[in-house]
Structures are given as structure tokens and as C-alpha cells.
Motif scaffolding. Structure first.
Motif, PDB file in Angstrom:
ATOM      1  N   ASP A  78      -1.112  -1.433   6.835  1.00  0.00           N
ATOM      2  CA  ASP A  78       0.269  -1.876   7.019  1.00  0.00           C
ATOM      3  C   ASP A  78       1.014  -1.980   5.696  1.00  0.00           C
ATOM      4  O   ASP A  78       2.159  -2.435   5.666  1.00  0.00           O
ATOM      5  N   ASP A  79       0.396  -1.554   4.620  1.00  0.00           N
ATOM      6  CA  ASP A  79       1.023  -1.573   3.302  1.00  0.00           C
ATOM      7  C   ASP A  79       1.492  -0.162   2.942  1.00  0.00           C
ATOM      8  O   ASP A  79       0.662   0.718   2.690  1.00  0.00           O
ATOM      9  N   PRO A  80       2.805   0.104   2.912  1.00  0.00           N
ATOM     10  CA  PRO A  80       3.264   1.458   2.589  1.00  0.00           C
ATOM     11  C   PRO A  80       2.939   1.882   1.163  1.00  0.00           C
ATOM     12  O   PRO A  80       3.007   3.072   0.840  1.00  0.00           O
ATOM     13  N   MET A  81       2.568   0.931   0.303  1.00  0.00           N
ATOM     14  CA  MET A  81       2.167   1.277  -1.056  1.00  0.00           C
ATOM     15  C   MET A  81       0.679   1.622  -1.128  1.00  0.00           C
ATOM     16  O   MET A  81       0.161   1.909  -2.204  1.00  0.00           O
ATOM     17  N   GLY A  82      -0.013   1.604   0.013  1.00  0.00           N
ATOM     18  CA  GLY A  82      -1.432   1.932   0.035  1.00  0.00           C
ATOM     19  C   GLY A  82      -1.689   3.405   0.248  1.00  0.00           C
ATOM     20  O   GLY A  82      -0.879   4.252  -0.125  1.00  0.00           O
ATOM     21  N   SER A  83      -2.784   3.735   0.905  1.00  0.00           N
ATOM     22  CA  SER A  83      -3.169   5.135   1.080  1.00  0.00           C
ATOM     23  C   SER A  83      -2.551   5.711   2.354  1.00  0.00           C
ATOM     24  O   SER A  83      -2.185   4.988   3.281  1.00  0.00           O
ATOM     25  N   TRP A  84      -2.476   7.055   2.401  1.00  0.00           N
ATOM     26  CA  TRP A  84      -1.846   7.771   3.499  1.00  0.00           C
ATOM     27  C   TRP A  84      -2.722   8.945   3.936  1.00  0.00           C
ATOM     28  O   TRP A  84      -3.483   9.483   3.137  1.00  0.00           O
ATOM     29  N   THR A  85      -2.572   9.332   5.205  1.00  0.00           N
ATOM     30  CA  THR A  85      -3.304  10.476   5.747  1.00  0.00           C
ATOM     31  C   THR A  85      -2.319  11.469   6.351  1.00  0.00           C
ATOM     32  O   THR A  85      -1.408  11.073   7.089  1.00  0.00           O
ATOM     33  N   LEU A  86      -2.494  12.744   6.042  1.00  0.00           N
ATOM     34  CA  LEU A  86      -1.678  13.792   6.644  1.00  0.00           C
ATOM     35  C   LEU A  86      -2.133  13.995   8.081  1.00  0.00           C
ATOM     36  O   LEU A  86      -3.275  14.365   8.331  1.00  0.00           O
TER      37      LEU A  86
END
Length: 296
Positions: free
Chosen positions: A76-84
């Protein structure tokens, strides 16, 4: 990605060095977007998760190879990691810009495309339905083309750039609107229009949409070519704001600063915005925020 408590704090990010100093949340290495150019980018929240919508192109300049892709935040932290997650549509068509939104429990997305638009249209606005934030359940359906003179202004003069670039959807008291940019971004006549759903029938039918016949604002002595809009809400959700990029003069095209102006609403729930204010203009904060510390 950058974050700040106050909008004014983003003013410190004014050159490439300041941009590069921000946190990198996703690089694309070893993914379908590896070595692509990603532009533009939209951060939004849908169904309780953060998503980034971006265009990816295999070459620079992209030459209509742009394709829409979606990142999903791992936490829930947009500054964390992301997945395509995936490229958005199985339909392999060029897209530019995007406005995902939910309407009466159904997800939709708008983008600028060329497929099935009036011949000569460089960018026209299309819509597709979604089964989830990254999967389309329809092909792109065109809903409006550039038809007014103010939508066709280019650096070479009138009628040289028939462009509608989708920006962002907004709802108010059950009425749905879409802000879009019109004409070419390098023309001093670049501006913002408004598209409105009439309230009944399918959103995928262009007959159920109407377009305001004139731009929502005018150029001023201090602000030229204002467009590329985005919608913000105050922390207490009581006030909507329209953000935009602009030129400082008719001959100074870059860098493009960003500004913001409050959105007012008329008796029919249509948005009303004043012409872009001069640099440094301050707005009263919503009354519910009055007891919070003011920015220094």
C-alpha cells in the motif's frame, strides 16, 4: 517518484539533476518494457490498490510504437516496489495518455488513439471497458475527434495539428466529465477542453457524449499553452483542483512549470475554472483544514 506534504514543495524539482535525485521505484529491467521509453505516467488508486499507467515505446522518437502498460504496487506504499502486470489490451494499437476511472461499479479507461477516427485526426479520444485495472474487456471505441478550430492549432499554424489528448476523468454529484488537451503541445494555442457523459446509455457510444464548444480557459500574459491537466483533491476531499503544465511566455517553451487552480461547480454540476493565475498566487485552504499547520 517524489512525495511532499505541500504542493509548493514540488517546486524544488526543477531540473534533470533534481529529477534524478528522486527515488526510482521501477526500472523495467528483464520485463516487457525493458529498454523502452516510458511516457507519460499516471499514478492512481483503483479498488484499493495503487497503479501506474504508462506508455512504453521500443524506439525514440516512438513513431506510434507506444503501447499502454500497467504497474501494480506490491504494497500500500506507492514509494515501494512495483510489478508489471501486462500490456493493457490484446488489441495492438497505438495509444497516448490515459484516464482510468470507475463508473457505477464498472471500470473504464480512456486514451488517445488513431483507430477509427476521422481521417486527418492525429490524436482522438477513445474508451474501453475493463474487467480489472489491467485487463480490457472491449476494443477501443472512438468517442470524439478534433472538430473545432481551437483543437487543430499546430506550430505551423491553424489546422495543422488535429489533436485531442485525454487527461483525466472527474465526477461530481453523479455527473461524469473528462478533461482533455487540444492542439499541439508546442503551439501557444495548446489548451484544455471538456467532454461530458450525458447520463444515460452506454459509455461506449459516442452519441452519449457531448463536447464543450470552447476551451475551459484562455491564455494570459503570464501563462501560455496551459494543458496536460490532472485532477487533485484536498486532503479532506472537500475541494477539487485542476493541475496543468504551461509556458511562461509565448516564446519560452521549456521548461514547462506546473500550476493548479480550484475547480468550482455550477448549478448543473459542470466544472468551472478561472484562467490560470499568475505565479505565486495563493488560494484559501478548505475550511476543514484550517486547524492544520500552514506551510512555512
Amino acid at each position: 517518484m517524489a512525495k511532499a506534504r505541500w504542493l509548493k514543495d514540488f517546486a524544488a524539482i526543477e531540473d534533470n539533476a533534481a529529477i534524478k535525485a528522486q527515488k526510482v521505484v521501477w526500472e523495467g529491467a528483464d520485463t516487457a518494457a525493458d529498454a523502452f521509453i516510458n511516457w507519460p505516467v499516471m499514478l492512481t488508486r483503483l479498488h484499493g490498490r495503487w497503479y501506474i499507467y504508462m506508455d512504453a515505446a521500443s524506439q525514440n522518437p516512438p513513431m506510434l510504437t507506444d503501447r499502454l502498460m500497467v504497474l501494480q504496487a506490491d504494497t500500500d506504499d506507492p514509494m515501494g516496489s512495483w510489478t508489471l502486470r501486462t500490456s493493457l489490451l490484446g488489441e495492438d494499437v497505438w495509444t497516448l495518455g490515459f484516464a482510468p476511472f470507475e463508473w457505477q461499479g464498472q471500470l473504464y479507461i480512456m486514451a488517445s488513439t488513431r483507430k477509427n477516427h476521422t481521417p486527418g485526426t492525429r490524436h482522438g479520444i477513445s474508451i474501453a471497458s475493463l474487467t480489472n485495472p489491467w485487463t480490457a474487456s472491449s476494443e477501443w471505441v472512438p468517442i470524439t475527434d478534433p472538430t473545432y478550430a481551437w483543437e487543430m492549432m499546430g506550430p505551423l499554424g491553424p489546422g495543422t495539428a488535429a489533436i485531442n489528448e485525454v487527461d483525466q476523468a472527474i465526477t461530481h454529484n453523479g455527473r461524469l466529465h473528462v478533461f482533455y488537451s487540444a492542439s499541439h503541445v508546442t503551439s501557444q494555442h495548446y489548451t484544455v477542453g471538456l467532454l461530458t457523459y450525458q447520463g444515460s446509455g452506454s459509455l461506449l457510444d459516442r452519441d452519449n457524449w457531448t463536447k464543450r464548444p470552447r476551451p475551459i480557459w484562455n491564455n494570459t500574459d503570464a501563462t501560455v499553452g496551459a494543458g496536460q491537466t490532472f485532477v487533485l483533491k484536498s486532503p479532506d476531499s472537500s475541494q477539487d483542483y485542476l493541475g496543468y503544465a504551461y509556458w511562461r511566455t509565448s516564446t519560452r517553451l521549456s521548461p514547462r512549470p506546473m500550476g493548479v487552480v480550484p475547480i468550482k461547480w455550477d448549478a448543473n454540476d459542470y466544472p468551472v475554472v478561472d484562467d490560470p493565475p499568475d505565479d505565486g498566487t495563493q488560494f484559501d485552504e478548505p475550511s476543514k483544514l484550517a486547524d492544520q499547520p500552514s506551510p512555512p
